[in-house]
Design a protein around this motif. Structure first.
Motif, PDB file in Angstrom:
ATOM      1  N   SER A  35      -8.963  16.742  -2.052  1.00 28.61           N
ATOM      2  CA  SER A  35      -7.895  15.969  -2.682  1.00 28.61           C
ATOM      3  C   SER A  35      -8.456  15.138  -3.842  1.00 28.61           C
ATOM      4  N   LEU A  36      -7.562  14.533  -4.611  1.00 32.44           N
ATOM      5  CA  LEU A  36      -7.964  13.698  -5.737  1.00 32.44           C
ATOM      6  C   LEU A  36      -8.731  12.477  -5.251  1.00 32.44           C
ATOM      7  N   ARG A  37      -8.255  11.855  -4.171  1.00 31.60           N
ATOM      8  CA  ARG A  37      -8.951  10.689  -3.634  1.00 31.60           C
ATOM      9  C   ARG A  37     -10.337  11.057  -3.113  1.00 31.60           C
ATOM     10  N   PHE A  77      -5.925  -1.981   8.502  1.00 33.44           N
ATOM     11  CA  PHE A  77      -5.192  -1.130   7.567  1.00 33.44           C
ATOM     12  C   PHE A  77      -6.192  -0.633   6.530  1.00 33.44           C
ATOM     13  N   TRP A  78      -6.744   0.550   6.752  1.00 33.11           N
ATOM     14  CA  TRP A  78      -7.864   1.076   5.988  1.00 33.11           C
ATOM     15  C   TRP A  78      -7.590   1.252   4.503  1.00 33.11           C
ATOM     16  N   PRO A  79      -6.413   1.724   4.080  1.00 32.60           N
ATOM     17  CA  PRO A  79      -6.198   1.834   2.622  1.00 32.60           C
ATOM     18  C   PRO A  79      -6.288   0.484   1.910  1.00 32.60           C
ATOM     19  N   LEU A  80      -5.828  -0.581   2.557  1.00 37.64           N
ATOM     20  CA  LEU A  80      -5.926  -1.901   1.939  1.00 37.64           C
ATOM     21  C   LEU A  80      -7.383  -2.355   1.870  1.00 37.64           C
ATOM     22  N   ALA A  81      -8.160  -2.086   2.909  1.00 38.27           N
ATOM     23  CA  ALA A  81      -9.589  -2.400   2.885  1.00 38.27           C
ATOM     24  C   ALA A  81     -10.288  -1.607   1.783  1.00 38.27           C
ATOM     25  N   ASP A  82      -9.860  -0.379   1.584  1.00 38.53           N
ATOM     26  CA  ASP A  82     -10.423   0.463   0.532  1.00 38.53           C
ATOM     27  C   ASP A  82     -10.077  -0.093  -0.853  1.00 38.53           C
ATOM     28  N   PHE A  91      -3.263   1.962  -4.344  1.00 36.87           N
ATOM     29  CA  PHE A  91      -2.139   1.024  -4.408  1.00 36.87           C
ATOM     30  C   PHE A  91      -0.820   1.768  -4.524  1.00 36.87           C
ATOM     31  N   GLN A  92      -0.796   2.838  -5.311  1.00 35.98           N
ATOM     32  CA  GLN A  92       0.427   3.636  -5.426  1.00 35.98           C
ATOM     33  C   GLN A  92       0.784   4.290  -4.104  1.00 35.98           C
ATOM     34  N   SER A 106       7.144  -0.720  -3.278  1.00 37.17           N
ATOM     35  CA  SER A 106       8.181  -0.824  -4.300  1.00 37.17           C
ATOM     36  C   SER A 106       9.144   0.361  -4.296  1.00 37.17           C
ATOM     37  N   GLY A 107       8.915   1.298  -3.400  1.00 39.25           N
ATOM     38  CA  GLY A 107       9.792   2.464  -3.317  1.00 39.25           C
ATOM     39  C   GLY A 107      11.132   2.109  -2.702  1.00 39.25           C
ATOM     40  N   PRO A 108      12.058   3.047  -2.676  1.00 39.83           N
ATOM     41  CA  PRO A 108      13.371   2.773  -2.096  1.00 39.83           C
ATOM     42  C   PRO A 108      13.241   2.531  -0.594  1.00 39.83           C
TER      43      PRO A 108
END
Length: 140
Positions: A11-13, A70-75, A124-125, A130-132
């Motif tokens: 993947s891109l990440r 919450f691993w993405p936030l730590a990242d 962050f995206q 901020s999504g519906p």
């Protein structure tokens, strides 16, 4: 048996994490070869190790098993703090350049800074609120 997420590596990440590790390792080699200040080499080796740990965390799906954090936030925090440190250290390396190899390590550090910022923005995206939003009940 540990489950492996082979799709993450492609993947891109995953590619960003691998790119960060590669560029940081080359910057580390440049700083060691030029006998630069220890702070330069320490930051470069930390930028190899910490993304490697996050890469293994996501690759081996430990983020699904260890749910207390919450691993993405730590990242994201890792990427932002790394970018700030890289900005400071690489500015010093480029401005004070003792030789051309230190300058090359500083320039690679700026490339690494850009990769950190891109990684933070993509994460962050992914977790953005901020999504519906859907409604769970009636709006009476």
């Amino acid at each position: 048996m540990v489950a492996v997420d082979a799709g993450f590596a492609r993947s891109l990440r995953g590619a960003l994490k691998l790119g960060r590790m590669l560029v940081a390792f080359v910057a580390f080699v440049c700083f060691v070869a030029s006998r630069a200040h220890e702070a330069y080499t320490a930051l470069a080796i930390m930028e190899v190790i910490i993304p490697l740990l996050f890469f293994l965390l996501y690759l081996l799906k430990f983020d699904k098993k260890i749910t207390k954090l919450f691993w993405p936030l730590a990242d994201i925090f890792n990427s932002v703090i790394s970018a700030v440190f890289l900005l400071i250290v690489c500015l010093c390396a480029v401005i004070i350049k003792t030789n051309e190899v230190t300058l090359a390590g500083g320039v690679l550090g700026f490339v690494l800074l850009v990769l950190c910022v891109v990684d933070a923005v993509l994460l962050f995206q992914k977790i953005s609120v901020s999504g519906p939003r859907e409604r769970n009940g009636s709006a009476k």
